[in-house]
Design a protein around this motif. Structure first.
Motif, PDB file in Angstrom:
ATOM      1  N   GLN A  44      17.566  60.333 -20.213  1.00 45.07           N
ATOM      2  CA  GLN A  44      18.436  59.954 -21.331  1.00 45.07           C
ATOM      3  C   GLN A  44      18.984  58.543 -21.146  1.00 45.07           C
ATOM      4  N   GLN A  45      19.373  58.218 -19.925  1.00 41.85           N
ATOM      5  CA  GLN A  45      19.906  56.880 -19.664  1.00 41.85           C
ATOM      6  C   GLN A  45      18.825  55.815 -19.791  1.00 41.85           C
ATOM      7  N   LEU A  46      17.625  56.110 -19.311  1.00 38.52           N
ATOM      8  CA  LEU A  46      16.522  55.155 -19.447  1.00 38.52           C
ATOM      9  C   LEU A  46      16.175  54.945 -20.917  1.00 38.52           C
ATOM     10  N   THR A  47      16.188  56.028 -21.692  1.00 47.29           N
ATOM     11  CA  THR A  47      15.891  55.910 -23.119  1.00 47.29           C
ATOM     12  C   THR A  47      16.941  55.062 -23.814  1.00 47.29           C
ATOM     13  N   GLN A  48      18.198  55.286 -23.457  1.00 47.79           N
ATOM     14  CA  GLN A  48      19.283  54.518 -24.064  1.00 47.79           C
ATOM     15  C   GLN A  48      19.202  53.042 -23.680  1.00 47.79           C
ATOM     16  N   ASN A  49      18.880  52.772 -22.409  1.00 50.81           N
ATOM     17  CA  ASN A  49      18.887  51.393 -21.911  1.00 50.81           C
ATOM     18  C   ASN A  49      17.644  50.611 -22.301  1.00 50.81           C
ATOM     19  N   PHE A  50      16.481  51.282 -22.319  1.00 53.05           N
ATOM     20  CA  PHE A  50      15.223  50.549 -22.462  1.00 53.05           C
ATOM     21  C   PHE A  50      14.331  51.055 -23.587  1.00 53.05           C
ATOM     22  N   GLY A  51      14.754  52.074 -24.305  1.00 56.16           N
ATOM     23  CA  GLY A  51      13.885  52.676 -25.310  1.00 56.16           C
ATOM     24  C   GLY A  51      13.458  51.744 -26.418  1.00 56.16           C
ATOM     25  N   HIS A  52      14.238  50.705 -26.686  1.00 54.74           N
ATOM     26  CA  HIS A  52      13.892  49.760 -27.755  1.00 54.74           C
ATOM     27  C   HIS A  52      13.764  48.330 -27.227  1.00 54.74           C
ATOM     28  N   ASP A  53      13.503  48.222 -25.944  1.00 56.44           N
ATOM     29  CA  ASP A  53      13.311  46.911 -25.320  1.00 56.44           C
ATOM     30  C   ASP A  53      11.826  46.615 -25.281  1.00 56.44           C
ATOM     31  N   MET A  54      11.362  45.722 -26.146  1.00 59.51           N
ATOM     32  CA  MET A  54       9.924  45.450 -26.259  1.00 59.51           C
ATOM     33  C   MET A  54       9.357  44.753 -25.028  1.00 59.51           C
ATOM     34  N   THR A  55      10.206  44.224 -24.155  1.00 58.21           N
ATOM     35  CA  THR A  55       9.688  43.627 -22.921  1.00 58.21           C
ATOM     36  C   THR A  55       9.495  44.681 -21.838  1.00 58.21           C
ATOM     37  N   SER A  56      10.000  45.912 -22.084  1.00 54.60           N
ATOM     38  CA  SER A  56       9.922  46.948 -21.070  1.00 54.60           C
ATOM     39  C   SER A  56       9.006  48.098 -21.478  1.00 54.60           C
ATOM     40  N   THR A  57       9.065  48.521 -22.746  1.00 56.81           N
ATOM     41  CA  THR A  57       8.235  49.626 -23.199  1.00 56.81           C
ATOM     42  C   THR A  57       7.885  49.437 -24.660  1.00 56.81           C
ATOM     43  N   MET A  58       6.699  49.895 -25.041  1.00 56.13           N
ATOM     44  CA  MET A  58       6.270  49.836 -26.429  1.00 56.13           C
ATOM     45  C   MET A  58       6.573  51.146 -27.156  1.00 56.13           C
ATOM     46  N   ALA A  59       7.149  52.116 -26.464  1.00 58.47           N
ATOM     47  CA  ALA A  59       7.446  53.417 -27.058  1.00 58.47           C
ATOM     48  C   ALA A  59       8.760  53.342 -27.816  1.00 58.47           C
ATOM     49  N   THR A  60       8.731  52.789 -29.016  1.00 57.40           N
ATOM     50  CA  THR A  60       9.965  52.553 -29.775  1.00 57.40           C
ATOM     51  C   THR A  60      10.025  53.418 -31.031  1.00 57.40           C
ATOM     52  N   ASP A  61       9.205  54.485 -31.099  1.00 58.62           N
ATOM     53  CA  ASP A  61       9.205  55.301 -32.305  1.00 58.62           C
ATOM     54  C   ASP A  61      10.288  56.370 -32.294  1.00 58.62           C
ATOM     55  N   GLY A  62      11.021  56.504 -31.174  1.00 57.08           N
ATOM     56  CA  GLY A  62      12.104  57.462 -31.104  1.00 57.08           C
ATOM     57  C   GLY A  62      11.672  58.886 -30.858  1.00 57.08           C
ATOM     58  N   LYS A  63      10.384  59.138 -30.686  1.00 53.92           N
ATOM     59  CA  LYS A  63       9.886  60.497 -30.509  1.00 53.92           C
ATOM     60  C   LYS A  63       9.698  60.870 -29.041  1.00 53.92           C
ATOM     61  N   TRP A  64       9.778  59.891 -28.170  1.00 53.08           N
ATOM     62  CA  TRP A  64       9.522  60.140 -26.762  1.00 53.08           C
ATOM     63  C   TRP A  64      10.726  59.717 -25.930  1.00 53.08           C
ATOM     64  N   MET A  65      11.071  60.594 -24.972  1.00 53.52           N
ATOM     65  CA  MET A  65      12.062  60.206 -23.982  1.00 53.52           C
ATOM     66  C   MET A  65      11.394  59.275 -22.981  1.00 53.52           C
ATOM     67  N   VAL A  66      12.125  58.308 -22.470  1.00 51.43           N
ATOM     68  CA  VAL A  66      11.577  57.387 -21.477  1.00 51.43           C
ATOM     69  C   VAL A  66      11.703  58.043 -20.109  1.00 51.43           C
ATOM     70  N   SER A  67      10.562  58.411 -19.554  1.00 49.51           N
ATOM     71  CA  SER A  67      10.551  59.039 -18.228  1.00 49.51           C
ATOM     72  C   SER A  67      10.348  58.016 -17.126  1.00 49.51           C
ATOM     73  N   GLY A  68       9.773  56.881 -17.478  1.00 51.78           N
ATOM     74  CA  GLY A  68       9.567  55.793 -16.531  1.00 51.78           C
ATOM     75  C   GLY A  68       9.424  54.500 -17.300  1.00 51.78           C
ATOM     76  N   VAL A  69       9.761  53.403 -16.672  1.00 51.70           N
ATOM     77  CA  VAL A  69       9.684  52.116 -17.355  1.00 51.70           C
ATOM     78  C   VAL A  69       9.576  51.010 -16.308  1.00 51.70           C
ATOM     79  N   THR A  70       8.844  49.979 -16.649  1.00 52.63           N
ATOM     80  CA  THR A  70       8.725  48.801 -15.797  1.00 52.63           C
ATOM     81  C   THR A  70       9.512  47.671 -16.445  1.00 52.63           C
ATOM     82  N   VAL A  71      10.514  47.179 -15.740  1.00 46.37           N
ATOM     83  CA  VAL A  71      11.448  46.199 -16.290  1.00 46.37           C
ATOM     84  C   VAL A  71      11.265  44.858 -15.576  1.00 46.37           C
ATOM     85  N   LEU A  72      11.237  43.798 -16.355  1.00 41.99           N
ATOM     86  CA  LEU A  72      11.136  42.457 -15.777  1.00 41.99           C
ATOM     87  C   LEU A  72      12.496  41.799 -15.635  1.00 41.99           C
ATOM     88  N   GLY A  73      13.394  42.055 -16.571  1.00 40.89           N
ATOM     89  CA  GLY A  73      14.702  41.424 -16.485  1.00 40.89           C
ATOM     90  C   GLY A  73      14.622  39.953 -16.862  1.00 40.89           C
TER      91      GLY A  73
END
Length: 234
Positions: free
Chosen positions: A47-76
Motif C-alpha cells: 500500500q505504501q509503495l503504491t501510494q508513493n510510486f504508483g503514478h511515478d512514470m520514472t519508477s513504474t508504468m503501472a499507472t492504471d490503478g488496477k494493480w498494487m505495487v509489489s516491487g519498484v525500481t526507483v532512480l530518485g
C-alpha cells in the motif's frame, strides 16, 4: 540531465610570437557507466509503495490503478546522470599574455544508481518475493542495456563537438577561465539531444516490461500466494 564538469589544464606550452592558434589535435574521449548498487528496501508495505510510486512514470508504468505495487525500481533525483571532466591544451604567448585553447581530453561518466523496493507483504512469501525481485532486476538490466547502447553515440557526439570547436583564441590570460567554461557549456549542450533520446528509449523499453501480460505471467508463477496487502502475514 544532471552533469558536473571538472576543469583541468594540460600540455602547457610557451610559444614566442604566437599570433594565430594552430589547428587542434585529436581529442581523447572516454565514456563509461558507473553502476552503483544499493541494498533492497523491504520496509514498506505494498500500500505504501503504491501510494508513493504508483503514478511515478520514472519508477513504474503501472499507472492504471488496477494493480498494487509489489516491487519498484526507483532512480530518485540523482539516480541517472552524468559527471565529466574536460582537459585543455593551452598554448600561451608570454609576449602578449594571450593563450590559445583546444579540448584535449574528455572523461565522461554516466552514473546509474537504482534502488529496488520489494513490498514487506512479500517477505514471507518465498516464491512471490523471488518473482517480484526478478521482475525488478529485469528493469535494472534493461536500463543497463539502454545506457550501454547509447555510449557509442554519446562518444561520437562529444568527438564531433570538440572537432567543431577546434582551437580557439588567442584570448587574454584574464579571459582563459571564462572561455574554458564557455567551451564546456558547448559540449554539454551538444550532448543534450542524445540524453533526451536515451531517456525516451528507456521509458519505452521499461513500459514493455510493465504490461498486463507480464504481470499475469509473474502472478501465475506463484499460485495461491496472495498477500493481505495490509503488511501482515497471509
Amino acid at each position: 540531465m544532471i552533469g558536473t564538469a571538472a576543469l583541468h589544464l594540460s600540455k602547457f606550452f610557451i610559444l614566442a610570437g604566437l599570433s594565430a592558434c594552430p589547428g587542434a589535435q585529436n581529442v581523447n574521449v572516454d565514456i563509461h557507466m558507473d553502476k552503483q548498487d544499493s541494498p533492497y528496501v523491504t520496509n514498506l508495505t505494498s500500500q505504501q509503495l503504491t501510494q508513493n510510486f504508483g503514478h511515478d512514470m520514472t519508477s513504474t508504468m503501472a499507472t492504471d490503478g488496477k494493480w498494487m505495487v509489489s516491487g519498484v525500481t526507483v532512480l530518485g533525483p540523482h539516480g541517472l546522470g552524468s559527471q565529466y571532466s574536460v582537459k585543455f591544451a593551452v598554448r600561451r604567448n608570454p609576449a602578449t599574455n594571450e593563450s590559445c585553447l583546444a579540448v584535449s581530453d574528455v572523461q565522461y561518466t554516466i552514473k546509474y544508481a537504482p534502488v529496488i523496493y520489494i513490498a514487506s507483504d512479500y517477505l514471507h512469501l518465498g516464491c512471490r518475493y523471488s518473482a517480484t525481485l526478478q521482475h525488478e532486476k529485469r528493469h535494472v538490466d534493461t536500463d543497463v542495456r539502454t545506457i550501454t547502447d547509447y555510449i557509442p553515440q554519446m562518444r561520437g557526439v562529444i568527438e564531433d563537438a570538440a572537432e567543431k570547436i577546434g582551437a580557439q583564441g588567442p584570448y587574454p590570460d584574464s579571459d582563459v577561465k571564462s572561455q574554458q567554461d564557455r567551451i564546456i557549456g558547448e559540449i554539454d549542450k551538444a550532448i543534450g539531444p542524445a540524453w533526451k533520446e536515451l531517456l525516451q528509449t528507456r521509458q519505452k523499453r521499461q513500459a514493455e516490461i510493465d504490461t498486463l501480460k507480464n504481470y499475469m505471467r509473474d502472478t501465475a508463477l506463484c499460485p495461491g500466494q496472495f498477500p493481505k496487502f495490509d503488511g501482515g502475514k497471509p
